[in-house]
Motif scaffolding. Structure first.
Motif, short mmCIF file in Angstrom:
data_model
loop_
_atom_site.label_atom_id
_atom_site.label_comp_id
_atom_site.label_asym_id
_atom_site.label_seq_id
_atom_site.Cartn_x
_atom_site.Cartn_y
_atom_site.Cartn_z
N PRO A 1 7.98 -6.94 14.59
CA PRO A 1 8.24 -6.91 16.04
C PRO A 1 8.35 -5.49 16.61
N ASP A 2 8.74 -4.51 15.77
CA ASP A 2 8.83 -3.13 16.25
C ASP A 2 7.44 -2.49 16.20
N LYS A 3 6.54 -3.09 16.93
CA LYS A 3 5.11 -2.76 16.85
C LYS A 3 4.81 -1.31 17.21
N LEU A 4 5.33 -0.86 18.34
CA LEU A 4 4.97 0.47 18.82
C LEU A 4 5.42 1.56 17.85
N ASP A 5 6.64 1.43 17.32
CA ASP A 5 7.14 2.44 16.38
C ASP A 5 6.28 2.49 15.12
N ARG A 6 5.89 1.33 14.65
CA ARG A 6 5.07 1.30 13.43
C ARG A 6 3.65 1.79 13.71
N MET A 7 3.14 1.52 14.88
CA MET A 7 1.82 2.04 15.25
C MET A 7 1.83 3.57 15.24
N LYS A 8 2.88 4.14 15.80
CA LYS A 8 2.98 5.61 15.83
C LYS A 8 3.13 6.17 14.42
N ALA A 9 3.85 5.44 13.57
CA ALA A 9 4.03 5.90 12.18
C ALA A 9 2.70 5.86 11.42
N VAL A 10 1.89 4.85 11.69
CA VAL A 10 0.57 4.75 11.06
C VAL A 10 -0.28 5.96 11.43
N ILE A 11 -0.20 6.38 12.68
CA ILE A 11 -0.95 7.57 13.12
C ILE A 11 -0.45 8.81 12.40
N GLU A 12 0.87 8.93 12.29
CA GLU A 12 1.45 10.09 11.61
C GLU A 12 0.98 10.15 10.15
N LYS B 1 1.27 13.07 7.40
CA LYS B 1 2.70 13.14 7.04
C LYS B 1 3.01 12.05 6.02
N GLN B 2 3.19 12.45 4.78
CA GLN B 2 3.28 11.51 3.66
C GLN B 2 4.53 10.62 3.71
N ASN B 3 5.57 11.05 4.39
CA ASN B 3 6.79 10.24 4.45
C ASN B 3 6.95 9.46 5.75
N ALA B 4 5.88 9.39 6.53
CA ALA B 4 5.98 8.78 7.87
C ALA B 4 6.31 7.29 7.81
N LEU B 5 5.92 6.62 6.73
CA LEU B 5 6.12 5.17 6.64
C LEU B 5 7.37 4.79 5.86
N GLN B 6 8.02 5.75 5.24
CA GLN B 6 9.04 5.43 4.23
C GLN B 6 10.32 4.82 4.79
N HIS B 7 10.72 5.16 6.00
CA HIS B 7 12.03 4.71 6.50
C HIS B 7 12.00 3.29 7.05
N PHE B 8 10.82 2.65 7.10
CA PHE B 8 10.73 1.28 7.61
C PHE B 8 11.02 0.28 6.49
N PRO B 9 11.70 -0.83 6.79
CA PRO B 9 11.86 -1.88 5.79
C PRO B 9 10.56 -2.62 5.58
N VAL C 1 0.81 -1.22 0.00
CA VAL C 1 0.00 0.00 0.00
C VAL C 1 0.84 1.27 0.00
N ARG C 2 1.86 1.34 0.83
CA ARG C 2 2.63 2.59 0.94
C ARG C 2 3.39 2.92 -0.35
N LYS C 3 3.58 1.90 -1.23
CA LYS C 3 4.32 2.10 -2.48
C LYS C 3 3.40 2.38 -3.67
#
Length: 424
Positions: free
Chosen positions: A395-406, A412-420, A375-377
């Motif tokens: 496994p990095d659940k909390l960080d990704r949850m916060k990024a989903v909110i962003e 914030k259109q680039n909030a998900l981009q830095h995750f593998p 989806v993000r791509k």
């Protein structure tokens, strides 16, 4: 001599033909003519020649101005009424299905005409099993809580202990932001109970149970996840439909507006494509078989046991009993057992579960593999707003949850981009 010719004037007391009218006569004639004209006008114009503008006409300019202001409110009101009618229609359909099922069960063996098939293409089996009769004696204290929290006998339920306190806060904060009123946290220790109460979160603490409490206080994610199949039984016995939710989930819309409610179990999928999520024909190739080298198999990726809607039916309660029973006897992953009981059919030595099931829309009820791998791509898919996002693949659940909110809430259109795509 030729004299001047002029009009002849009568003399003396002639006939009086040319004599001028007196002033009184002229007034009398004018009055008579006026009365005559009045009668004609009264006949031709009964409401008068000059009409007084009506109140609505006088207010017309103001009315025109107000229409523009009121139109948007009227449209919103009409949409709200339409949505309400659609929900009512769904409820009536559900009631019809349940009554039809009860009618068939009541007439089983008595009236074979109930089972005569109709014309070709018109026959449909019942999709929805009837709900159980609520048993308030099972847990009166829980019953009282559910009466206050549930909406239309439905609510979101999550289990939590102190190990996941930070994620729990993100979980219920987003539920509040969306405006979902019917949710409940089953606290597995005193700290979580106090934490929920201090934040105005509906909470329920079970009565002491050694079999549950020993796992609840110290267990990890998988151990705690397995407890839900024991805990949820009482909710169903009380007659409530439950949307079970893990706490690594972000709510972006109200999920109750996107359920079908036509099956015993309605679950999100771990699949990440249409084929994997909804099933496909997988052809197995075995060249040594020659002419019969190709064998067709049916495959579907598993349901996620961390987010599913379950109705208070006999098959649904049997599912909970089967899973809880196996988890108490086997060292097994609750999600694997959950799917085995739902999908494995009856065969020699085994009686399968007769429960109806439905797969949720994978783009509305989205797992984190769908989000981060696809989806993000995609420019079009990234514009869609899911109902929930479940960080189940990472496994990095909390960080990704916060990024989903962003990304979805704050834009914030680039909030998900830095995750593998996967995990490192």
């Amino acid at each position: 001599m030729a004299g001047r010719h002029g009009p002849l004037m009568p003399r003396g007391g002639g006939s009086g033909v040319g004599k001028p009218l007196s002033r009184g006569s002229r007034i009398a004639i004018a009055v008579a003519v006026g009365v005559a004209l009045g009668c004609v006008c009264a006949f031709l114009y009964p409401e008068g020649l000059f009409l007084r503008p009506s109140t609505s006409a006088l207010q017309w300019p103001h009315h025109v101005g107000s229409v523009a202001c009121e139109s948007s409110d009227k449209v919103t009101n009409l949409k709200s009424q339409l949505l309400s009618l659609e929900r009512k229609n769904d409820e009536l359909k559900s009631q019809i299905n349940e009554l039809s099922m009860k009618l068939q069960l009541a007439g089983q063996g008595k009236n074979e005409s109930l089972y005569k098939a109709g014309p070709f293409g018109t026959v449909k089996a019942l999709r929805t099993n009837p709900t159980v009769i609520p048993d308030e004696s099972v847990n009166p204290r829980l019953g009282t809580i559910l009466e206050e929290v549930a909406v239309k006998k439905e609510l979101i339920v999550a289990l939590a202990n102190s190990n996941v306190r930070e994620m729990l806060e993100v979980w219920f904060t987003n539920i509040k932001r969306v405006g979902i009123p019917n949710y409940l946290v089953v606290a597995l220790d005193d700290n979580i109970e106090s934490f929920c109460k201090s934040n105005g979160v509906p909470v329920y603490r079970r009565d002491p149970d050694e079999g549950v409490d020993s796992i609840a206080k110290t267990g990890g994610n998988h151990a705690v996840s397995g407890l839900k199949f024991r805990v949820l039984r009482e909710f169903l016995q009380l007659g409530y439909s439950i949307l079970l939710s893990d706490i690594d989930i972000i709510f972006l819309r109200n999920p109750f507006n996107h359920l079908y409610r036509d099956s015993d179990v309605e679950s999100m999928s771990d699949g990440h494509t249409n084929m994997t999520a909804y099933g496909f024909n997988d052809v197995f190739d075995e060249p040594s078989m020659g002419w019969a080298r190709y064998a067709h198999t049916m495959r579907i990726w598993v349901y996620n046991s961390g987010f599913f809607y379950i109705r208070p039916t006999i098959p649904a309660i049997e599912l909970l009993d089967r899973v809880a029973g196996r988890l108490s006897r086997e060292k097994a992953w609750d999600q694997a057992v959950f799917n085995e009981e739902l999908f494995i059919p009856s065969h020699p030595g085994y009686e399968g579960l007769h429960a109806s099931r439905r797969t949720m829309d994978m783009y509305l009820f989205m797992n984190s593999k769908v989000l981060f791998k696809t989806v993000r791509k995609d420019a079009q898919l990234s514009k869609l707003k899911p109902v929930i996002v479940h960080s189940n693949y990472h496994p990095d659940k909390l960080d990704r949850m916060k990024a989903v909110i962003e990304f979805y809430v704050k834009g914030k259109q680039n909030a998900l981009q830095h995750f593998p795509d996967g995990s490192e």
